[in-house]
Scaffold this active site. Sequence first.
Site, PDB file in Angstrom:
ATOM      1  N   CYS A  89       0.835  -1.189   0.000  1.00 33.22           N
ATOM      2  CA  CYS A  89       0.000   0.000   0.000  1.00 33.22           C
ATOM      3  C   CYS A  89       0.876   1.247   0.000  1.00 33.22           C
ATOM      4  CB  CYS A  89      -0.912   0.028   1.224  1.00 33.22           C
ATOM      5  SG  CYS A  89      -2.004  -1.409   1.361  1.00 33.22           S
ATOM      6  N   GLY A 123      -0.834   0.386  -5.073  1.00 27.26           N
ATOM      7  CA  GLY A 123      -2.130  -0.233  -4.836  1.00 27.26           C
ATOM      8  C   GLY A 123      -3.207   0.394  -5.671  1.00 27.26           C
ATOM      9  N   ASN A 145       0.678   0.480   5.830  1.00 23.71           N
ATOM     10  CA  ASN A 145       1.279  -0.344   4.782  1.00 23.71           C
ATOM     11  C   ASN A 145       2.045  -1.458   5.461  1.00 23.71           C
ATOM     12  OD1 ASN A 145       2.531  -1.385   2.473  1.00 23.71           O
ATOM     13  ND2 ASN A 145       4.235   0.057   2.641  1.00 23.71           N
ATOM     14  N   GLY A 146       1.661  -2.696   5.184  1.00 22.10           N
ATOM     15  CA  GLY A 146       2.364  -3.820   5.775  1.00 22.10           C
ATOM     16  C   GLY A 146       1.412  -4.917   6.186  1.00 22.10           C
ATOM     17  N   TYR A 174      11.021  -4.540  -7.406  1.00 15.80           N
ATOM     18  CA  TYR A 174       9.765  -4.405  -8.146  1.00 15.80           C
ATOM     19  C   TYR A 174       8.886  -3.236  -7.729  1.00 15.80           C
ATOM     20  CZ  TYR A 174       5.045  -5.697  -9.793  1.00 15.80           C
ATOM     21  OH  TYR A 174       3.809  -5.687 -10.369  1.00 15.80           O
TER      22      TYR A 174
END
Length: 505
Positions: free
Chosen positions: A2, A28, A101-102, A257
């Site tokens: 995210c 996202g 985020n995570g 990535y």
Amino acid sequence: MCGIVGIFGRSPVNQALYDALLVLQHRGQDAAGIVTCDDNVVHLRKSNGLTRDVFEPRHMLRLRGNIGIGHVRYPTAGCSSSAEAQPLYVNSPYGITLAHNGNLINAEELKRDLFKEDRRHINTNSDSEVLLNIFAHELAAQNRMQLTEREIFQAVAGVHQRCRGGYAAVAMVVGHGIVGFRDPHGIRPVVYGSRETDEGREYMIASESVALDTLGFTLERSLRPGEAVFIDQQGTLHTMQCAANPVLSPCIFEFVYFARPDSVIDDIFVHKARSRMGKRLARKIGRAWPDHDIDVVIPIPDTSRTAALALADRLGVAYTEGFIKNRYIGRTFIMPGQTARRRSVRQKLNAIDLEFRGKNVLLVDDSIVRGTTSKQIVQMAREAGARKVYFASAAPPVRYPNVYGIDMPAANELVAHGRSEEEVREIIGADRLIYQDLSDLIEAVQKKGKSAIQRFDTSVFDGDYVTGDVSADYLRQLELLRNDAARQEETGGGECQMVDLYNTN
């Protein structure tokens, strides 16, 4: 994975938050949300969809205030319904919104503790709601009507003591300010910076530095593992280390990535790291295949371009663009079902026959996850007239699921899990397959002597999870949640939320 952002401004921040989410959209595409605060009234807009689709002019006009946070999401834990879109809100104490985020690996245990001991109810399957309520409970435990930075940091320390996994978060505490924090291993990225305006200094916290660059903020630095940053209502910035034994261990797949190439994470330029990946991969090809017959190197857009260009240059082989990408199709391994992924690859890429016809082509990608995309791209190259199709991955074989916030599928859906490289080559249909060595990848990203990183989380390649507490039982449960069959019902709700949380008139 995210994207998160928080801004303390001297003027309305709605447009700046929107612009930052556009820049972080690659992290996202499932949902987006913004929450602002104006005179202690919280204004929230969030829903499924891309940022540009979620926010219309009428929504932006209602997002009033000089302070706010935002989020772009794809689902890891939980589902893709708009009820789990972020930021999330809890009214006690003070009124707190949070974007995360995570992934918390002990979310179920924490959920039980929150109910039995803290008397807090969790309304969704999202571990982000668990994180929010842990933070809220730790703030309530400070038992203060007015919070100072000391109480904020003590609450973050309490979060670190209770939560395990990878997390970067930004939260807005009504009437007090904005806080950002990072897990004690620094697995997920978060940076902060500032800019000077006529009205005074403004601050921004974000997942990646590119969001700061775009809005004219100067990058200060990445948050250290376990560290928190707090900007109070007066615009004063405070930082403190809130974890007992922090060890900087960022996820190496961010550099492979996820992160944009123009970002800087933990003082490492992502573009430079990917260039070094290509050079080391070329060095491996030179060792293992000195008499190669590669005519041309072609990247699979977009993230592999930097590595492919460096590889071609080092090998002394021509480089060209052979695929045209449709910019309006999302990343395929994020998509919720295998059928959708298969369909999207042909919609996403189209081969330029002239660049393939009669040539021995080396296709370069950043990684191979399920192998679905790779197989179709190899077939597209053959249909375009390639004589031979070789395939190179800038990353090692992905053999294990990610548990810290990247939606890597169940282990049995990873094409390299339990298979040799030769077996993977046969599955994707390439004439030859070359993977990056893990040691070369680490060296490429770390650039020894230039980075303070003590180790990386390389668990998707070697199964070594840096938190040291990922059990076989947890991985089995994760596999049940992440397999494609379990995702078919996760097409999401449709309701939109636009709420003044203190004033619903």
